[in-house]
Design a protein around this motif. Structure first.
Motif, PDB file in Angstrom:
ATOM      1  N   VAL A  49       0.877  -1.179   0.000  1.00  0.00           N
ATOM      2  CA  VAL A  49       0.000   0.000   0.000  1.00  0.00           C
ATOM      3  C   VAL A  49       0.910   1.224   0.000  1.00  0.00           C
ATOM      4  N   HIS A  50       0.537   2.201  -0.802  1.00  0.00           N
ATOM      5  CA  HIS A  50       1.366   3.401  -0.860  1.00  0.00           C
ATOM      6  C   HIS A  50       0.988   4.362   0.244  1.00  0.00           C
ATOM      7  N   GLY A  51       1.962   5.031   0.823  1.00  0.00           N
ATOM      8  CA  GLY A  51       1.661   6.003   1.860  1.00  0.00           C
ATOM      9  C   GLY A  51       2.923   6.472   2.541  1.00  0.00           C
ATOM     10  N   ASP A  52       2.710   7.444   3.434  1.00  0.00           N
ATOM     11  CA  ASP A  52       3.815   8.072   4.145  1.00  0.00           C
ATOM     12  C   ASP A  52       3.516   7.978   5.640  1.00  0.00           C
ATOM     13  N   THR A  53       4.519   7.623   6.447  1.00  0.00           N
ATOM     14  CA  THR A  53       4.268   7.452   7.890  1.00  0.00           C
ATOM     15  C   THR A  53       3.992   8.788   8.585  1.00  0.00           C
ATOM     16  N   ARG A  54       4.222   9.907   7.884  1.00  0.00           N
ATOM     17  CA  ARG A  54       3.904  11.207   8.493  1.00  0.00           C
ATOM     18  C   ARG A  54       2.416  11.518   8.388  1.00  0.00           C
ATOM     19  N   SER A  55       1.697  10.739   7.557  1.00  0.00           N
ATOM     20  CA  SER A  55       0.280  11.018   7.331  1.00  0.00           C
ATOM     21  C   SER A  55      -0.595  10.032   8.093  1.00  0.00           C
ATOM     22  N   GLU A  56      -1.375  10.542   9.049  1.00  0.00           N
ATOM     23  CA  GLU A  56      -2.234   9.642   9.829  1.00  0.00           C
ATOM     24  C   GLU A  56      -3.283   8.995   8.934  1.00  0.00           C
ATOM     25  N   ALA A  57      -3.764   9.742   7.938  1.00  0.00           N
ATOM     26  CA  ALA A  57      -4.773   9.180   7.025  1.00  0.00           C
ATOM     27  C   ALA A  57      -4.187   7.989   6.256  1.00  0.00           C
ATOM     28  N   ASP A  58      -2.944   8.127   5.782  1.00  0.00           N
ATOM     29  CA  ASP A  58      -2.289   7.011   5.063  1.00  0.00           C
ATOM     30  C   ASP A  58      -2.150   5.803   5.988  1.00  0.00           C
TER      31      ASP A  58
END
Ligand SMILES: NC(=O)c1ccc[n+]([C@@H]2O[C@H](COP(=O)([O-])OP(=O)(O)OC[C@H]3O[C@@H](n4cnc5c(N)ncnc54)[C@H](OP(=O)(O)O)[C@@H]3O)[C@@H](O)[C@H]2O)c1
Length: 292
Positions: A49-58
């Motif tokens: 899954v794509h995402g960034d750990t800085r983003s709570e939504a991700d």
């Protein structure tokens, strides 16, 4: 168990992605869309899954429907990870910290102490592992650079007398320990140091690496104090510097750690540096990073 792994494109996380037995666990990896190392996960049978750990939504999206989170991509993101886990109703967390938690230099220990406290206060079923310096592949930040240097230079300049201790850990040994800490019930609410098998002096570390390379390296010792004073002055003048004076001072700190608790409770059994560095040399030769 369905596990969400962060940091799977990195040195430790990549080895953890390999170490979880695929017949027992399903792995979902949170990967940044622009990660240069994303292709390393191709064909590994993991869900991405794509995402960034800085983003709570991700993170919430990535955590949906998993049983556990193995958070490897930086304990500095613990507040967001914990909050997203609560929202996604995931209970089990493995967080990777560092043995710099134990440093007597506050600028090194404080960030880890503070972030571990966030994990320990989270109310989750947490476990924490603390690696020492990790080595073993071209993704490491230290030993592969040392090996490439030894490949090019017959002389190794070393700050200080080289009698300070290190206990680097081979990436696959560390990964195995970290995976065990996640899957064992008795590891809940426990923290484990994960160093290499034995401490060795900086002098011996370089000599062992040179032996593995088959090079005849001469170590030349440079005094720490003038360098530290110069850096301190440059810091006062607010000059941009690649290293801080505190980092140079920390070269004098022994980084040696017992690991009896991990040995007893995780069956942790790391290899000797000589064995690990020989494996790394072979690997770097295989990808043409050092001469054959
Ligand atoms: N290496 C050591 O000597 C050492 C020693 C003690 C503790 N540790 C700790 O162990 C952990 C793993 O270290 P490592 O050496 O394996 O690190 P690494 O090779 O630098 O890998 C870092 C991983 O985290 C991912 N990442 C970083 N920021 C992210 C973000 N904002 N969103 C999503 N992913 C992100 C990176 O993804 P990209 O591919 O996108 O960059 C990569 O997969 C770290 O927490 C580190 O502090 C490391």
């Amino acid at each position: 168990m369905k596990i969400l792994l962060t940091g799977a494109t990195g040195l430790l996380g990549g080895a953890m992605a390999e170490a979880f037995p695929s017949n027992k666990h399903d792995l979902r990896c949170l990967v940044r869309e622009d990660s240069p190392n994303a292709p390393r996960l191709d064909g590994k049978g993991v869900e991405i899954v794509h995402g960034d750990t800085r983003s709570e939504a991700d993170l919430r999206r990535a955590f949906s429907g998993v049983d556990a989170v193995a958070h490897v991509a930086g304990i500095e993101y613990a507040p967001t990870v914990v909050s997203a886990m609560r929202a996604a109703k995931v209970e089990r967390l493995l967080a990777v910290s560092s043995t710099s938690f134990h440093s007597r230099f506050e600028f090194r220990s404080r960030p880890k102490v503070e972030m571990e406290a966030v994990v320990k206060r989270s109310g989750l079923s947490w476990s924490i592992v603390r690696p020492t310096m990790i080595y073993g592949s071209e993704l490491d930040k230290n030993v592969h650079k040392l090996l490439r240097f030894l490949d090019r230079s017959p002389v190794f300049p070393m700050f200080g007398d080289g009698e300070n201790l290190w206990q680097p850990v081979y990436f696959e040994d560390c990964a195995k320990g970290a995976c065990e800490a996640l899957v064992r019930e008795e590891a809940i609410h426990e923290a484990y140091d994960l160093p290499g098998s034995r401490p060795l002096t900086y002098n011996d570390l370089v000599k062992t690496a040179a032996r593995a390379m088959g090079t005849n390296t001469r170590i030349v010792h440079l005094p720490i104090e003038p360098v530290r004073r110069g850096l301190e002055l440059a810091e006062k003048l607010r000059l941009p510097l690649p290293v801080k004076s505190g980092q140079v001072v920390r070269l004098r700190e022994d980084k040696a750690y017992p690991y009896g608790k991990a040995e007893r409770e995780l069956e942790y059994s790391p290899r000797a540096f000589g064995e690990g560095v020989a494996a790394e040399v072979e690997r770097l030769r295989g990808v043409g990073m050092v001469r054959g």
